[in-house]
Motif scaffolding. Structure first.
Motif, PDB file in Angstrom:
ATOM      1  N   HIS A 159       5.107 -16.470 -43.066  1.00 49.89           N
ATOM      2  CA  HIS A 159       4.678 -15.898 -41.796  1.00 49.89           C
ATOM      3  C   HIS A 159       4.508 -16.995 -40.741  1.00 49.89           C
ATOM      4  O   HIS A 159       4.931 -16.849 -39.603  1.00 49.89           O
ATOM      5  CB  HIS A 159       3.366 -15.132 -41.989  1.00 49.89           C
ATOM      6  CG  HIS A 159       3.000 -14.284 -40.809  1.00 49.89           C
ATOM      7  ND1 HIS A 159       1.730 -14.188 -40.314  1.00 49.89           N
ATOM      8  CD2 HIS A 159       3.766 -13.505 -40.012  1.00 49.89           C
ATOM      9  CE1 HIS A 159       1.722 -13.381 -39.270  1.00 49.89           C
ATOM     10  NE2 HIS A 159       2.944 -12.949 -39.060  1.00 49.89           N
ATOM     11  N   TYR A 162       7.904 -18.103 -39.623  1.00 48.69           N
ATOM     12  CA  TYR A 162       8.492 -17.181 -38.657  1.00 48.69           C
ATOM     13  C   TYR A 162       7.843 -17.354 -37.285  1.00 48.69           C
ATOM     14  O   TYR A 162       8.519 -17.384 -36.259  1.00 48.69           O
ATOM     15  CB  TYR A 162       8.347 -15.724 -39.126  1.00 48.69           C
ATOM     16  CG  TYR A 162       8.765 -14.756 -38.043  1.00 48.69           C
ATOM     17  CD1 TYR A 162      10.105 -14.533 -37.790  1.00 48.69           C
ATOM     18  CD2 TYR A 162       7.820 -14.139 -37.228  1.00 48.69           C
ATOM     19  CE1 TYR A 162      10.507 -13.706 -36.768  1.00 48.69           C
ATOM     20  CE2 TYR A 162       8.204 -13.315 -36.200  1.00 48.69           C
ATOM     21  CZ  TYR A 162       9.547 -13.100 -35.973  1.00 48.69           C
ATOM     22  OH  TYR A 162       9.936 -12.294 -34.944  1.00 48.69           O
ATOM     23  N   PRO A 176      11.362 -10.319 -25.035  1.00 47.07           N
ATOM     24  CA  PRO A 176      11.904  -9.158 -25.753  1.00 47.07           C
ATOM     25  C   PRO A 176      12.011  -7.951 -24.833  1.00 47.07           C
ATOM     26  O   PRO A 176      11.127  -7.712 -24.018  1.00 47.07           O
ATOM     27  CB  PRO A 176      10.876  -8.897 -26.856  1.00 47.07           C
ATOM     28  CG  PRO A 176      10.011 -10.096 -26.911  1.00 47.07           C
ATOM     29  CD  PRO A 176      10.076 -10.751 -25.576  1.00 47.07           C
ATOM     30  N   GLY A 177      13.079  -7.221 -24.958  1.00 45.84           N
ATOM     31  CA  GLY A 177      13.271  -5.986 -24.204  1.00 45.84           C
ATOM     32  C   GLY A 177      14.201  -5.097 -24.990  1.00 45.84           C
ATOM     33  O   GLY A 177      14.577  -5.432 -26.121  1.00 45.84           O
ATOM     34  N   THR A 178      14.581  -3.951 -24.425  1.00 47.28           N
ATOM     35  CA  THR A 178      15.506  -3.077 -25.138  1.00 47.28           C
ATOM     36  C   THR A 178      16.931  -3.451 -24.756  1.00 47.28           C
ATOM     37  O   THR A 178      17.545  -2.814 -23.915  1.00 47.28           O
ATOM     38  CB  THR A 178      15.211  -1.607 -24.803  1.00 47.28           C
ATOM     39  OG1 THR A 178      13.812  -1.387 -25.019  1.00 47.28           O
ATOM     40  CG2 THR A 178      15.988  -0.663 -25.690  1.00 47.28           C
ATOM     41  N   LEU A 180      20.704  -5.836 -26.187  1.00 46.17           N
ATOM     42  CA  LEU A 180      21.417  -6.435 -27.312  1.00 46.17           C
ATOM     43  C   LEU A 180      20.966  -7.877 -27.553  1.00 46.17           C
ATOM     44  O   LEU A 180      20.853  -8.332 -28.693  1.00 46.17           O
ATOM     45  CB  LEU A 180      22.924  -6.392 -27.040  1.00 46.17           C
ATOM     46  CG  LEU A 180      23.802  -6.440 -28.291  1.00 46.17           C
ATOM     47  CD1 LEU A 180      23.472  -5.275 -29.201  1.00 46.17           C
ATOM     48  CD2 LEU A 180      25.270  -6.416 -27.911  1.00 46.17           C
ATOM     49  N   THR A 182      18.050  -9.171 -27.205  1.00 47.04           N
ATOM     50  CA  THR A 182      16.801  -9.172 -27.977  1.00 47.04           C
ATOM     51  C   THR A 182      17.090  -8.963 -29.457  1.00 47.04           C
ATOM     52  O   THR A 182      16.565  -9.683 -30.310  1.00 47.04           O
ATOM     53  CB  THR A 182      15.877  -8.045 -27.471  1.00 47.04           C
ATOM     54  OG1 THR A 182      15.620  -8.277 -26.102  1.00 47.04           O
ATOM     55  CG2 THR A 182      14.581  -8.013 -28.250  1.00 47.04           C
ATOM     56  N   TYR A 183      17.930  -7.957 -29.760  1.00 49.68           N
ATOM     57  CA  TYR A 183      18.173  -7.641 -31.171  1.00 49.68           C
ATOM     58  C   TYR A 183      18.953  -8.759 -31.850  1.00 49.68           C
ATOM     59  O   TYR A 183      18.729  -9.058 -33.027  1.00 49.68           O
ATOM     60  CB  TYR A 183      18.899  -6.300 -31.297  1.00 49.68           C
ATOM     61  CG  TYR A 183      18.104  -5.167 -30.684  1.00 49.68           C
ATOM     62  CD1 TYR A 183      16.722  -5.127 -30.857  1.00 49.68           C
ATOM     63  CD2 TYR A 183      18.702  -4.176 -29.925  1.00 49.68           C
ATOM     64  CE1 TYR A 183      15.969  -4.126 -30.277  1.00 49.68           C
ATOM     65  CE2 TYR A 183      17.959  -3.163 -29.347  1.00 49.68           C
ATOM     66  CZ  TYR A 183      16.585  -3.154 -29.525  1.00 49.68           C
ATOM     67  OH  TYR A 183      15.831  -2.159 -28.950  1.00 49.68           O
ATOM     68  N   ARG A 184      19.837  -9.405 -31.089  1.00 48.44           N
ATOM     69  CA  ARG A 184      20.569 -10.521 -31.670  1.00 48.44           C
ATOM     70  C   ARG A 184      19.584 -11.664 -31.980  1.00 48.44           C
ATOM     71  O   ARG A 184      19.611 -12.235 -33.059  1.00 48.44           O
ATOM     72  CB  ARG A 184      21.653 -11.024 -30.713  1.00 48.44           C
ATOM     73  CG  ARG A 184      22.488 -12.141 -31.344  1.00 48.44           C
ATOM     74  CD  ARG A 184      23.404 -12.811 -30.347  1.00 48.44           C
ATOM     75  NE  ARG A 184      24.389 -11.872 -29.804  1.00 48.44           N
ATOM     76  CZ  ARG A 184      24.613 -11.708 -28.503  1.00 48.44           C
ATOM     77  NH1 ARG A 184      23.941 -12.396 -27.616  1.00 48.44           N
ATOM     78  NH2 ARG A 184      25.528 -10.850 -28.095  1.00 48.44           N
ATOM     79  N   PHE A 186      16.356 -11.470 -32.579  1.00 46.28           N
ATOM     80  CA  PHE A 186      15.522 -11.129 -33.740  1.00 46.28           C
ATOM     81  C   PHE A 186      16.331 -11.248 -35.032  1.00 46.28           C
ATOM     82  O   PHE A 186      15.813 -11.708 -36.051  1.00 46.28           O
ATOM     83  CB  PHE A 186      14.932  -9.726 -33.589  1.00 46.28           C
ATOM     84  CG  PHE A 186      13.654  -9.709 -32.798  1.00 46.28           C
ATOM     85  CD1 PHE A 186      12.507 -10.304 -33.304  1.00 46.28           C
ATOM     86  CD2 PHE A 186      13.596  -9.119 -31.549  1.00 46.28           C
ATOM     87  CE1 PHE A 186      11.324 -10.296 -32.576  1.00 46.28           C
ATOM     88  CE2 PHE A 186      12.426  -9.113 -30.812  1.00 46.28           C
ATOM     89  CZ  PHE A 186      11.283  -9.698 -31.324  1.00 46.28           C
ATOM     90  N   GLY A 187      17.598 -10.822 -34.979  1.00 43.91           N
ATOM     91  CA  GLY A 187      18.450 -10.945 -36.166  1.00 43.91           C
ATOM     92  C   GLY A 187      18.578 -12.391 -36.596  1.00 43.91           C
ATOM     93  O   GLY A 187      18.397 -12.726 -37.774  1.00 43.91           O
ATOM     94  N   TYR A 188      18.848 -13.274 -35.625  1.00 38.76           N
ATOM     95  CA  TYR A 188      19.000 -14.699 -35.942  1.00 38.76           C
ATOM     96  C   TYR A 188      17.675 -15.304 -36.408  1.00 38.76           C
ATOM     97  O   TYR A 188      17.634 -16.093 -37.355  1.00 38.76           O
ATOM     98  CB  TYR A 188      19.522 -15.460 -34.720  1.00 38.76           C
ATOM     99  CG  TYR A 188      20.981 -15.201 -34.397  1.00 38.76           C
ATOM    100  CD1 TYR A 188      21.789 -14.460 -35.269  1.00 38.76           C
ATOM    101  CD2 TYR A 188      21.555 -15.690 -33.235  1.00 38.76           C
ATOM    102  CE1 TYR A 188      23.117 -14.220 -34.975  1.00 38.76           C
ATOM    103  CE2 TYR A 188      22.901 -15.444 -32.934  1.00 38.76           C
ATOM    104  CZ  TYR A 188      23.666 -14.705 -33.814  1.00 38.76           C
ATOM    105  OH  TYR A 188      24.986 -14.464 -33.531  1.00 38.76           O
ATOM    106  N   PHE A 190      15.182 -13.859 -37.882  1.00 38.78           N
ATOM    107  CA  PHE A 190      14.820 -13.458 -39.236  1.00 38.78           C
ATOM    108  C   PHE A 190      15.767 -14.067 -40.267  1.00 38.78           C
ATOM    109  O   PHE A 190      15.329 -14.485 -41.352  1.00 38.78           O
ATOM    110  CB  PHE A 190      14.787 -11.929 -39.378  1.00 38.78           C
ATOM    111  CG  PHE A 190      14.269 -11.517 -40.714  1.00 38.78           C
ATOM    112  CD1 PHE A 190      12.937 -11.712 -41.028  1.00 38.78           C
ATOM    113  CD2 PHE A 190      15.107 -11.000 -41.683  1.00 38.78           C
ATOM    114  CE1 PHE A 190      12.450 -11.390 -42.282  1.00 38.78           C
ATOM    115  CE2 PHE A 190      14.621 -10.669 -42.933  1.00 38.78           C
ATOM    116  CZ  PHE A 190      13.289 -10.867 -43.229  1.00 38.78           C
ATOM    117  N   ALA A 191      17.049 -14.149 -39.911  1.00 36.05           N
ATOM    118  CA  ALA A 191      18.004 -14.765 -40.841  1.00 36.05           C
ATOM    119  C   ALA A 191      17.621 -16.225 -41.088  1.00 36.05           C
ATOM    120  O   ALA A 191      17.694 -16.731 -42.214  1.00 36.05           O
ATOM    121  CB  ALA A 191      19.409 -14.671 -40.282  1.00 36.05           C
ATOM    122  N   MET A 192      17.177 -16.899 -40.026  1.00 39.03           N
ATOM    123  CA  MET A 192      16.747 -18.292 -40.162  1.00 39.03           C
ATOM    124  C   MET A 192      15.520 -18.381 -41.078  1.00 39.03           C
ATOM    125  O   MET A 192      15.428 -19.273 -41.916  1.00 39.03           O
ATOM    126  CB  MET A 192      16.417 -18.839 -38.766  1.00 39.03           C
ATOM    127  CG  MET A 192      16.308 -20.340 -38.700  1.00 39.03           C
ATOM    128  SD  MET A 192      17.884 -21.108 -39.090  1.00 39.03           S
ATOM    129  CE  MET A 192      17.323 -22.694 -39.622  1.00 39.03           C
TER     130      MET A 192
END
Lengths: 253, 200
Positions: A159, A162, A176-178, A180, A182-184, A186-188, A190-192
């Motif tokens: 934690h 992260y 962060p917003g709604t 792409l 933002t989602y990219r 977060f994806g990176y 979390f993958a990291m």
């Protein structure tokens, strides 16, 4: 983030053996979860309130915890009274409020909160480390207990890891917003985190191998079942039987 | 979202419990002591994912990523999800004890399906992105479907609630798909072993 707010204390429940508490939860929860009479659940609620007050926990933390837990219950309140089949007791414009729907939602609210109180009083008053050892003593598969203990040990580390990445992103003006982007991100992020966790796991595994780990843990806390523990267990089992008998009698009436 | 305690009927609780015991048994059997540490730390990472809030419109949702977990862990996703849910029950009293079996199965079965359906598609860079999205979205959709089914099987009066569960999960499905897709393309570049290597 505080994870084990209720685990520290000197009350009777904090001092009881963790195995006794696990078994008590396992006999009480099924009776309450499956009961259909509100009276049984109310009796259980009284027991839950008594146990929680015996554990002498911070009331504000307790209330906040109960509020959060009621999310699913709120969801049921939004749907059940309007959709459950049965006699309508009131109408809201075109919508009919179903009597049985309200009764069921009320019963579920009571049950869910009663069981949460029991879980707080009997399980959250132990640390997960102790619960892990307790489960192993109760003959759960050792691999599962190790998995529980290790994941618990590393949640805090991961934690923080992260949060460090998220802080770095914020420093670079990530908002962060709604979208792409933002989602990219977060994806990176979390993958990291996953990658770092995987590498850390490899190092920990090697370190443990080096120290001769053979699948056995030794706890500093001494586990012993005292006479008081057995008495506690006896009372809890007796109460569970009483609740179950009451439930059967009430259903027969 | 987990089903809270006191909602489901006894047959559904027992059925979910039995299926989870079988899945966990197979998962543990295939997991040797050498791989426990890796599985445990990934379990912690996925627990942390559930603390990450991603904005959507005016609100926010937390990540689940059970599809990604299934792709990486295979059968070990059963014990991993069981442990993560048990920790949530002890830490936050989310879900509960008796419903642990049903909740675990609802999340782990779709994850396992992703392992068999999606993981083989990740080796080729061409299909990787699409497969990642499909895996993330499918895992959430099927988990919502399982949850709806557990509700509907418990009491036919829950049917409308069950439908709402699936509808409410549709936006989550989309976001999980996108996040999973980016996570997978990232991992494929940085550490391909994690998602495409062979696993016992």
């Amino acid at each position: 983030m505080m994870f084990e707010q209720f685990s520290q204390g000197t009350s009777l429940l904090h001092r009881s053996d963790v195995r006794i508490k696990i078994v008590s939860v396992l006999v009480l929860v099924p009776v309450l979860a499956l009961s259909r009479s509100p009276w049984t659940v109310l009796a259980g609620l009284a027991l839950g309130l008594m146990l929680v007050s015996a554990a002498r926990l911070d009331a504000r933390h307790l209330l906040r915890r109960l509020l959060v837990v009621n999310g699913f219950v709120l969801f049921l309140w939004l749907t059940l009274p309007l959709t459950y089949p049965g006699q309508a007791i009131a109408t809201l414009g075109p919508l009919a409020i179903s009597g049985p729907g309200v009764a069921l939602a009320l019963l579920i609210t009571l049950k869910a909160n009663t069981i949460v109180l029991l879980l707080i009083a009997l399980l959250a008053t132990s640390t997960v480390a102790d619960i892990g050892y307790g489960l192993e003593r109760l003959k759960l598969p050792r691999k599962l207990c190790l998995l529980l203990l290790f994941s618990y040990r590393y949640i805090f580390v991961i934690h923080q890891e992260y949060q460090r990445l998220a802080r770095a992103a914020r420093l670079r003006s990530f908002q962060p917003g709604t979208n792409l982007h933002t989602y990219r991100t977060f994806g990176y992020l979390f993958a990291m985190t996953l990658l770092k966790s995987w590498q850390r796991a490899e190092r920990v595994r090697q370190a443990m191998l080096l120290r001769g780990f053979q699948g056995q843990f030794h706890s500093i806390n001494h586990f012993s079942i005292k006479r008081g523990d057995l008495l506690f267990l006896g009372v809890m089992v007796a109460l569970a039987i009483m609740l179950a008998t009451g439930e059967t009698l009430l259903n027969r009436l | 979202m987990h089903i809270s305690e006191g909602v489901l009927s006894a047959p559904v609780l027992i059925g979910g419990g039995v299926l989870t015991v079988i899945g966990t048994g197979i998962g543990l059997h295939r997991l040797d002591y050498d791989r426990i540490m890796n599985t445990a730390i990934l379990t912690s990472a996925f627990f942390v994912a559930s603390l990450v809030h991603v904005p959507i419109g005016p609100g926010s949702i937390h990540l689940v990523l059970n599809g990604l977990l299934g792709i990486i862990l295979g059968w070990a996703c059963f014990p991993a999800i069981l442990v993560a849910l048990l920790l949530q029950a002890v830490f936050f009293q989310f879900g509960g004890l008796l419903v642990l079996g049903v909740n675990t199965f609802n999340m782990a079965a779709p994850a396992l399906l992703c392992y068999y359906l999606v993981r083989p598609l990740l080796a080729r860079p061409k299909t990787r992105g699409v497969a990642g999205f499909a895996g993330g979205a499918l895992a959430i959709f099927l988990a919502a479907l399982c949850m709806a089914l557990s509700l509907a099987l418990s009491d036919s009066g829950f049917l409308a609630t069950a439908k709402l569960v699936v509808i409410a999960n549709l936006p989550i499905m989309l976001i999980e798909g996108i996040v999973t897709m980016f996570a997978i393309t990232f991992l494929a570049k940085v550490t391909p072993d994690l998602i495409t290597g062979s696993r016992p």
